[in-house]
Design an enzyme around this catalytic site. Structure first.
Site, PDB file in Angstrom:
ATOM      1  N   LYS A 104     -12.492  -4.872 -23.315  1.00 15.18           N
ATOM      2  CA  LYS A 104     -13.069  -6.014 -23.545  1.00 15.18           C
ATOM      3  C   LYS A 104     -13.414  -6.244 -25.116  1.00 15.18           C
ATOM      4  CE  LYS A 104     -15.883  -9.125 -21.289  1.00 15.18           C
ATOM      5  NZ  LYS A 104     -15.685  -9.240 -19.709  1.00 15.18           N
ATOM      6  N   ASN A 223     -18.361 -21.849 -17.752  1.00 18.14           N
ATOM      7  CA  ASN A 223     -16.922 -21.874 -16.710  1.00 18.14           C
ATOM      8  C   ASN A 223     -17.631 -21.297 -15.252  1.00 18.14           C
ATOM      9  OD1 ASN A 223     -15.017 -20.013 -15.574  1.00 18.14           O
ATOM     10  ND2 ASN A 223     -13.902 -21.884 -16.430  1.00 18.14           N
TER      11      ASN A 223
HETATM   12  N1  GLU Z   1     -14.033 -12.277 -18.704  1.00 17.07           N
HETATM   13  C1  GLU Z   1     -13.483 -12.173 -17.218  1.00 17.07           C
HETATM   14  C2  GLU Z   1     -14.122 -10.918 -16.562  1.00 17.07           C
HETATM   15  O1  GLU Z   1     -15.025 -10.475 -17.172  1.00 17.07           O
HETATM   16  C3  GLU Z   1     -12.032 -12.129 -17.060  1.00 17.07           C
HETATM   17  C4  GLU Z   1     -11.340 -11.064 -17.362  1.00 17.07           C
HETATM   18  C5  GLU Z   1      -9.839 -11.188 -17.310  1.00 17.07           C
HETATM   19  O2  GLU Z   1      -9.411 -12.249 -16.783  1.00 17.07           O
HETATM   20  O3  GLU Z   1      -8.882 -10.420 -17.712  1.00 17.07           O
HETATM   21  O4  GLU Z   1     -13.959 -10.509 -15.768  1.00 17.07           O
END
Ligand code: GLU
Length: 418
Positions: A104, A223
């Site tokens: 992340k 979103n």
């Molecule tokens: N930010 C999204 C999550 O927390 C998507 C992550 C991604 O598609 O790599 O799962």
């Protein structure tokens, strides 16, 4: 001072590790991220002034494949938060069977305070500063809170421009959640909300009730929350309350979601919408509903709020929305919690489809995306329900147990280098 989010995330995983008697060596490895990249980078503002920003990319684990996870732009982004979010990505990707590890990233910024040109310079400079930290086979970012497809397009373009010639299809897979025109996947934007709805539908099947007619409250109309609301309303759910950072709206006979969806797109907030009453922020939690959907930030369902809640299931569309003491209250009252790593995995699943399309240079039809997404989410929910029966534990522990067993199997076979 609030508690450490990374400590809270670790506590969840340790609890499940106890249940399945996870090898202590794997436990030690998984309790910390592998790499913590922090960059400070300058960006020229429209006024001519130069401002310094702090950005993160935390790579938690890559035993299953390249690191994968979103980029968050929010004023509260810090090392502790991104470490927790990165760990959750490892467990999420493992749970749904993707060939990815977890990561992340983020920048400590309120993106609403900057112009599009400033954000473009910021995204490009951040991407450049990350350098070889990211790559289609290394670490693949995606949207998260405060970031969008346009920003992913800038990341891809920046990466492509500083890469050598060749590999023009594959290098688009350096990032997912791009616009369809530049190599994004059909269905990616709605995917997380769609996955949340599949998880809710699965819960309805388990508990013998109909999805149509369920009453629902949603915290967050970004979103994830807005697409979930749109799809759930189409299936006949009655969305009686919706909150975002500007207002909490309540209409006991059901909010007209298509109209709210358009209103929020146009005004970038739900405040001022005339089809519901505006109530106090905390009232959201005490409105009696069948399903409560936290789709905003972490630590929202605190003990006090949980005390006031009246619902049968919480489906965690956000990452880490329930505090540990909030969870204790809900469980003691018999409320089911479909955990984040299961409930919101739809986004990263369709990110994987996008990456596959970039690898092959061939676009999928939207119904193929939806069918395969449903299969993966359904299968993961089935596995969690079976594990829950095997271990007589909570949904969250069962989800972690499925995820940890896969990670442990891979470590057993690969061994630990050197
Ligand atoms: N930010 C999204 C999550 O927390 C998507 C992550 C991604 O598609 O790599 O799962």
């Amino acid at each position: 001072m609030s508690d450490s989010l990374h400590a809270a995330a670790n506590k969840q995983f340790q609890q499940a590790a106890d249940l399945i008697d996870l090898n202590p060596e794997y436990r030690a490895i998984l309790s910390q991220p592998e790499n913590e990249v922090i960059v400070n980078f300058p960006v020229r503002m429209d006024s001519g002034e130069l401002k310094l920003f702090k950005g993160y990319r935390i790579q938690h684990n890559n035993v299953l494949g390249p690191y994968k996870g979103g980029l968050r732009f929010h004023p509260d982004v810090d090392l502790d938060e991104v470490k927790a979010l990165a760990a959750w990505m490892t467990f999420k990707c493992s749970l749904v069977g993707l060939p990815y590890g977890g990561a992340k990233g983020g920048v400590t910024i309120n993106p609403r305070e900057y112009s599009d040109r400033e954000l473009e310079r910021l995204v490009r400079r951040f991407t450049h500063q990350l350098g070889d930290t990211i790559g289609p086979e290394i670490d693949i970012p995606a949207p998260d809170v405060g970031t969008n497809a346009q920003m992913m397009d800038w990341i891809m373009d920046t990466y492509a421009n500083v890469s050598g010639p060749g590999g023009r299809q594959q290098l688009r897979g350096v990032v997912t959640g791009k616009s369809v025109e530049v190599g994004g996947s059909l269905g990616r934007e709605a995917a997380t909300g769609q996955g949340v709805l599949y998880a809710l539908r699965h819960w309805c099947g388990e508990t013998g009730q109909r999805l149509s007619g369920l009453t629902v409250s949603i915290q967050g109309f970004g979103n994830v929350g807005s697409h979930f609301a749109r799809l759930a309303a189409k299936e006949g759910c009655l969305i009686v309350a919706v909150a975002d950072h500007t207002a909490t709206l309540h209409n006991p006979s059901g909010i007209d979601i298509p109209r709210l969806f358009d209103y929020a797109r146009e005004n970038r907030m739900i405040k001022g919408f005339d089809g519901a009453d505006e109530v106090d922020t905390d009232d959201l939690f005490s409105i009696a509903v069948d399903a409560f959907i936290p789709a905003a930030l972490e630590n929202q369902i605190t003990k006090d709020r949980a005390d006031s809640m009246s619902c049968r299931v919480v489906v965690e569309a956000a990452n880490g929305p329930t505090t540990s003491s909030g969870e204790d209250v809900l469980l003691s009252r018999g409320v089911d919690i479909i955990p984040d790593v299961l409930a919101n995995a739809g986004g990263v699943v369709v990110s994987y489809f996008e990456w596959l399309q970039n690898q092959s240079g061939r676009a999928w039809r939207v119904d193929d995306v939806d069918t395969r997404l449903r299969e993966i989410i359904w299968d993961a929910n089935d596995k969690v329900v079976a594990m829950r029966a095997e271990l007589s534990c909570t949904h969250r522990d069962a989800a972690y147990a499925v995820s940890l067993r896969r990670l442990a199997d891979v470590y057993d076979r690969r061994g630990i280098f050197p």
